[in-house]
Scaffold this active site. Structure first.
Site, PDB file in Angstrom:
ATOM      1  N   SER A   1       0.850  -1.190   0.000  1.00 46.61           N
ATOM      2  CA  SER A   1       0.000   0.000   0.000  1.00 46.61           C
ATOM      3  C   SER A   1       0.890   1.247   0.000  1.00 46.61           C
ATOM      4  O   SER A   1       2.100   1.158   0.158  1.00 46.61           O
ATOM      5  CB  SER A   1      -0.915  -0.016   1.213  1.00 46.61           C
ATOM      6  OG  SER A   1      -0.125   0.006   2.376  1.00 46.61           O
ATOM      7  N   GLY A   2       0.258   2.379  -0.221  1.00 48.40           N
ATOM      8  CA  GLY A   2       1.013   3.628  -0.201  1.00 48.40           C
ATOM      9  C   GLY A   2       1.835   3.852  -1.460  1.00 48.40           C
ATOM     10  O   GLY A   2       2.846   4.545  -1.475  1.00 48.40           O
TER      11      GLY A   2
ATOM     12  N   GLY B   1       0.808   5.329  -4.168  1.00 47.74           N
ATOM     13  CA  GLY B   1       0.384   6.484  -4.961  1.00 47.74           C
ATOM     14  C   GLY B   1      -0.711   6.106  -5.946  1.00 47.74           C
ATOM     15  O   GLY B   1      -0.837   6.682  -7.023  1.00 47.74           O
TER      16      GLY B   1
ATOM     17  N   THR C   1      10.984  -7.478 -11.492  1.00 45.06           N
ATOM     18  CA  THR C   1       9.583  -7.619 -11.908  1.00 45.06           C
ATOM     19  C   THR C   1       8.814  -8.680 -11.108  1.00 45.06           C
ATOM     20  O   THR C   1       7.611  -8.812 -11.261  1.00 45.06           O
ATOM     21  CB  THR C   1       9.483  -8.007 -13.401  1.00 45.06           C
ATOM     22  OG1 THR C   1      10.044  -9.305 -13.558  1.00 45.06           O
ATOM     23  CG2 THR C   1      10.201  -7.009 -14.278  1.00 45.06           C
TER      24      THR C   1
ATOM     25  N   GLN D   1       4.822  -9.740 -11.017  1.00 45.72           N
ATOM     26  CA  GLN D   1       4.324 -11.035 -11.514  1.00 45.72           C
ATOM     27  C   GLN D   1       3.417 -11.704 -10.480  1.00 45.72           C
ATOM     28  O   GLN D   1       2.338 -12.194 -10.799  1.00 45.72           O
ATOM     29  CB  GLN D   1       5.492 -11.981 -11.815  1.00 45.72           C
ATOM     30  CG  GLN D   1       6.412 -11.513 -12.924  1.00 45.72           C
ATOM     31  CD  GLN D   1       7.578 -12.482 -13.097  1.00 45.72           C
ATOM     32  OE1 GLN D   1       7.414 -13.692 -12.964  1.00 45.72           O
ATOM     33  NE2 GLN D   1       8.753 -11.957 -13.393  1.00 45.72           N
TER      34      GLN D   1
ATOM     35  N   LYS E   1       9.493  -7.908 -20.119  1.00 41.83           N
ATOM     36  CA  LYS E   1       9.391  -9.031 -19.180  1.00 41.83           C
ATOM     37  C   LYS E   1       8.006  -9.043 -18.510  1.00 41.83           C
ATOM     38  O   LYS E   1       7.364 -10.088 -18.401  1.00 41.83           O
ATOM     39  CB  LYS E   1      10.492  -8.899 -18.121  1.00 41.83           C
ATOM     40  CG  LYS E   1      10.740 -10.167 -17.394  1.00 41.83           C
ATOM     41  CD  LYS E   1      12.124 -10.190 -16.794  1.00 41.83           C
ATOM     42  CE  LYS E   1      12.304 -11.441 -15.960  1.00 41.83           C
ATOM     43  NZ  LYS E   1      13.503 -11.399 -15.144  1.00 41.83           N
TER      44      LYS E   1
ATOM     45  N   CYS F   1     -10.146  26.384  11.984  1.00 45.34           N
ATOM     46  CA  CYS F   1     -11.025  25.617  12.860  1.00 45.34           C
ATOM     47  C   CYS F   1     -10.524  25.655  14.302  1.00 45.34           C
ATOM     48  O   CYS F   1     -10.711  26.658  14.973  1.00 45.34           O
ATOM     49  CB  CYS F   1     -11.219  24.208  12.311  1.00 45.34           C
ATOM     50  SG  CYS F   1     -12.745  23.469  12.906  1.00 45.34           S
TER      51      CYS F   1
ATOM     52  N   GLY G   1      -7.587  26.198  15.169  1.00 43.71           N
ATOM     53  CA  GLY G   1      -6.680  27.349  15.139  1.00 43.71           C
ATOM     54  C   GLY G   1      -7.435  28.663  15.301  1.00 43.71           C
ATOM     55  O   GLY G   1      -6.951  29.599  15.954  1.00 43.71           O
TER      56      GLY G   1
ATOM     57  N   GLN H   1     -10.360  28.897  16.882  1.00 36.56           N
ATOM     58  CA  GLN H   1     -10.858  28.900  18.265  1.00 36.56           C
ATOM     59  C   GLN H   1      -9.745  29.297  19.232  1.00 36.56           C
ATOM     60  O   GLN H   1      -9.959  30.071  20.168  1.00 36.56           O
ATOM     61  CB  GLN H   1     -11.429  27.519  18.625  1.00 36.56           C
ATOM     62  CG  GLN H   1     -12.639  27.152  17.765  1.00 36.56           C
ATOM     63  CD  GLN H   1     -13.097  25.699  17.949  1.00 36.56           C
ATOM     64  OE1 GLN H   1     -12.493  24.926  18.682  1.00 36.56           O
ATOM     65  NE2 GLN H   1     -14.175  25.335  17.264  1.00 36.56           N
TER      66      GLN H   1
ATOM     67  N   HIS I   1     -12.891  25.204   6.952  1.00 37.70           N
ATOM     68  CA  HIS I   1     -11.619  24.663   6.445  1.00 37.70           C
ATOM     69  C   HIS I   1     -11.427  25.087   4.993  1.00 37.70           C
ATOM     70  O   HIS I   1     -11.885  24.381   4.084  1.00 37.70           O
ATOM     71  CB  HIS I   1     -11.640  23.136   6.500  1.00 37.70           C
ATOM     72  CG  HIS I   1     -11.590  22.567   7.876  1.00 37.70           C
ATOM     73  ND1 HIS I   1     -10.414  22.204   8.488  1.00 37.70           N
ATOM     74  CD2 HIS I   1     -12.567  22.303   8.766  1.00 37.70           C
ATOM     75  CE1 HIS I   1     -10.663  21.729   9.698  1.00 37.70           C
ATOM     76  NE2 HIS I   1     -11.973  21.780   9.896  1.00 37.70           N
TER      77      HIS I   1
ATOM     78  N   GLU J   1      -8.900  24.807   3.218  1.00 42.79           N
ATOM     79  CA  GLU J   1      -8.019  23.894   2.477  1.00 42.79           C
ATOM     80  C   GLU J   1      -8.794  22.845   1.672  1.00 42.79           C
ATOM     81  O   GLU J   1      -8.296  22.318   0.682  1.00 42.79           O
ATOM     82  CB  GLU J   1      -7.020  23.212   3.428  1.00 42.79           C
ATOM     83  CG  GLU J   1      -7.576  22.152   4.381  1.00 42.79           C
ATOM     84  CD  GLU J   1      -8.130  22.717   5.691  1.00 42.79           C
ATOM     85  OE1 GLU J   1      -8.569  23.880   5.698  1.00 42.79           O
ATOM     86  OE2 GLU J   1      -8.139  21.970   6.698  1.00 42.79           O
TER      87      GLU J   1
HETATM   88  N1  GLN Z   1     -12.157  20.431  18.192  1.00 39.85           N
HETATM   89  C1  GLN Z   1     -12.769  21.608  17.643  1.00 39.85           C
HETATM   90  C2  GLN Z   1     -14.269  21.441  17.490  1.00 39.85           C
HETATM   91  O1  GLN Z   1     -14.753  20.344  17.529  1.00 39.85           O
HETATM   92  C3  GLN Z   1     -12.147  21.955  16.294  1.00 39.85           C
HETATM   93  C4  GLN Z   1     -12.397  20.943  15.241  1.00 39.85           C
HETATM   94  C5  GLN Z   1     -11.480  21.068  14.055  1.00 39.85           C
HETATM   95  O2  GLN Z   1     -10.446  21.730  14.138  1.00 39.85           O
HETATM   96  N2  GLN Z   1     -11.811  20.417  12.949  1.00 39.85           N
HETATM   97  O3  GLN Z   1     -14.959  22.410  17.312  1.00 39.85           O
END
Ligand code: GLN
Length: 518
Positions: free
Chosen positions: A12-13, A15, A183, A187, A218, A368, A370, A372, A491, A493
């Site tokens: 596994s891993g 890619g 290989t 195989q 091969k 999130c 961060g 808080q 989030h 990201e």
């Molecule tokens: N633990 C925090 C909450 O539940 C933040 C959650 C998080 O960072 N995804 O609100």
């Protein structure tokens, strides 16, 4: 309906997720409607209850599905929004079958893996696939695992009912002593796959260096494929180059040829985005609890990468495990990011990192947890000495508290505030300038929020909440008098893509570039 089924061999891993996303990207670039399904053969119903230490990040979709991180790769490559139906687990299938059995839907029949599990798997797959020209299915795990058997069997059956191309991804190691590409593992793993009644049409080989012609010959000989269906997927320095690498070997044309189709891929736009060379380096401290496994923050790492393509700024991440972090670790950084997380461990250290960013005026992003913790840090700085979150301690200054609707929830799985919600931004704010829009939708995963009782005190001097949900929850915080200090309850990201980088991350990266070279 047409299917491309990707299995994995040897280990596994490898890619496989990136390979799958790249194949889907190539087909999409031909003008087809393409989607991807990930099958995870574990018994969890979804990834929501799994520790990031074991499985890496839990990715969140618009519809609130908590899914395997590979779905993040698919969204980032294809620039599409997937739903929870695109992640099938053993737990999800068993749950459905058992519920049907309890309702009496099987009319007295003996309920068995074949046909009841396999029928349920095929019906979940078809439910997604019917809207698309091609559905690429990645089967997680490694061929030979007991737990993936029902899925392989379902896919074997599917190949008799629909048009299916099988692709097997394997490892071709080279032994340092002789420098020869070996290989044998391939195989063996193809043999293992054949025991399930599946023969691969194409074999994609992961290797350090480009596959030699004699290695391909091969593998072709031993594994029952033609030589030009052995594809080299050797290491490249950037995962977004993988579609180009596979496309050079015309994998897309070879796949659609099996379906009797002819079209040309066009990855020129993709190529031009990812070829941007960086002319500046900045350093970002990422202060988190799950640092030992970088995949726990994969979407953050990728979002930063996307921004590099648009700014020419290369972001070097300084990975700092919060509990082991020392003050001097933050010296010389151009930005500090405190990501999401759960539980008390390391939170005081993260708060001191936020304090450092605020006082030294270093660009800061809190996501999130961060966000808080940035609220808590600020509250303490204006005299609420016991400010904390009720997630961690009982306190008489609960500036972060449980969301009201969370108070009655008992189950852990799928019960947080999850998925995309509308956020209304203040006209005069950094965040509004970044998005260029008053209303945005971003993804969430939390149980706690800024306690409404503290908003007046907190915003009296300097701290601004510049984004709110429709029901009045605090979603974004900013500081006046700071080059870049932003916190988001959501989030950002999760929605960053190669072809559409996240505005919040763009803001951070540009601020770091300004900071490092004023
Ligand atoms: N633990 C925090 C909450 O539940 C933040 C959650 C998080 O960072 N995804 O609100």
């Amino acid at each position: 309906m047409r299917y491309i089924i990707v299995t994995g061999g040897v280990l596994s891993g490898l890619g496989k997720g990136v390979t799958t996303a790249s194949i889907a990207k190539i087909l999409q670039s031909m003008g087809y409607k393409v989607t991807v399904i990930k099958i995870d053969p574990y018994l969890n119903v979804d990834a929501g209850t799994m520790s990031p230490f074991e499985h890496g990040e839990v990715f969140v979709l618009d519809d609130g599905g908590e899914v395997d991180l590979d779905l993040g790769n698919y969204e980032r490559f294809l620039n599409v929004d997937l739903t929870r139906d695109h992640n099938i687990t053993t737990g999800k299938i068993y749950k459905k079958v058992i519920e049907k059995e309890r309702r009496g839907d099987y009319l007295g029949k003996t309920v068995q893996p074949i046909p009841h599990l396999t029928d349920e798997i095929k019906s979940e797959i078809r439910k997604v696939a019917e809207k698309y020209d091609f559905t690429v299915i990645e089967i997680g795990g490694t061929v030979g695992d007991i737990e993936s058997m029902p899925f392989l069997e379902a896919c074997r059956q599917l190949s008799w009912e629909e048009d299916v191309v099988f692709i097997h991804v394997t490892l071709v190691p080279s032994l340092d002593v002789v420098g020869e590409q070996k290989t044998k593992p391939t195989q063996h793993s193809v043999k293992k796959l054949m025991e399930t009644g599946i023969s691969p049409h194409i074999i994609v080989c992961r290797s350090k260096k480009e596959l030699l012609e004699k290695t391909k010959r091969k593998i072709a000989q031993f594994c029952n494929v033609s030589e030009d269906h052995v594809i080299s997927n050797h290491d490249v320095d950037d995962i977004y180059k993988v579609p180009l690498l596979l496309n050079e070997q015309r994998i897309g044309e070879k796949i659609i040829d099996k379906f009797g189709l002819r079209r040309k891929p066009n990855l020129e736009k993709w190529r031009s985005i990812i070829s941007r060379k960086c002319d500046k380096d900045v350093t970002l401290a990422l202060v988190g609890k799950y640092i030992d496994l970088h995949d726990s923050y994969i979407s953050i790492r990728e979002a930063l990468m996307h921004c590099s393509y648009y700014t020419g700024v290369n972001v070097k991440i300084r990975w700092l495990e919060s509990e082991r972090m020392k003050k001097e670790d933050l010296e010389g950084v151009d930005g500090i990011l405190v990501p999401g997380g759960f539980g008390i461990r390391g939170t005081e250290e993260k708060i001191s990192a936020i304090n450092y960013a605020r006082e030294k005026k270093i660009p800061f992003l809190g996501i999130c947890l961060g966000f808080q913790l940035a609220t808590i840090e600020y509250a303490r700085s204006i005299g609420l000495k016991n400010a904390n979150s009720t997630e961690f301690v009982d306190t008489d200054e609960p500036v972060i508290d449980l969301l009201p609707e969370q108070k009655k929830i008992k189950n852990m799985g799928g019960t947080m505030r999850l998925g995309a919600y509308k956020i209304i931004l203040d006209n005069q704010s950094t965040v509004y300038n970044l998005y260029g829009s008053k209303e945005i939708y971003e993804r969430h995963r939390h149980r706690y929020e800024v306690n409404p009782q503290y908003i007046d005190i907190l915003t009296r001097d300097g701290l601004k909440f510049t984004g709110r949900s429709e029901d009045g929850r605090m979603e974004v915080l900013e500081l006046e008098d700071h080059p870049f200090f932003l916190g988001t309850q959501y989030h950002p990201e999760f929605t960053s893509r190669v072809e559409r980088p996240s505005p919040v991350f763009m803001g951070l990266v540009k601020a770091m570039a300004r900071y490092s070279n004023p």
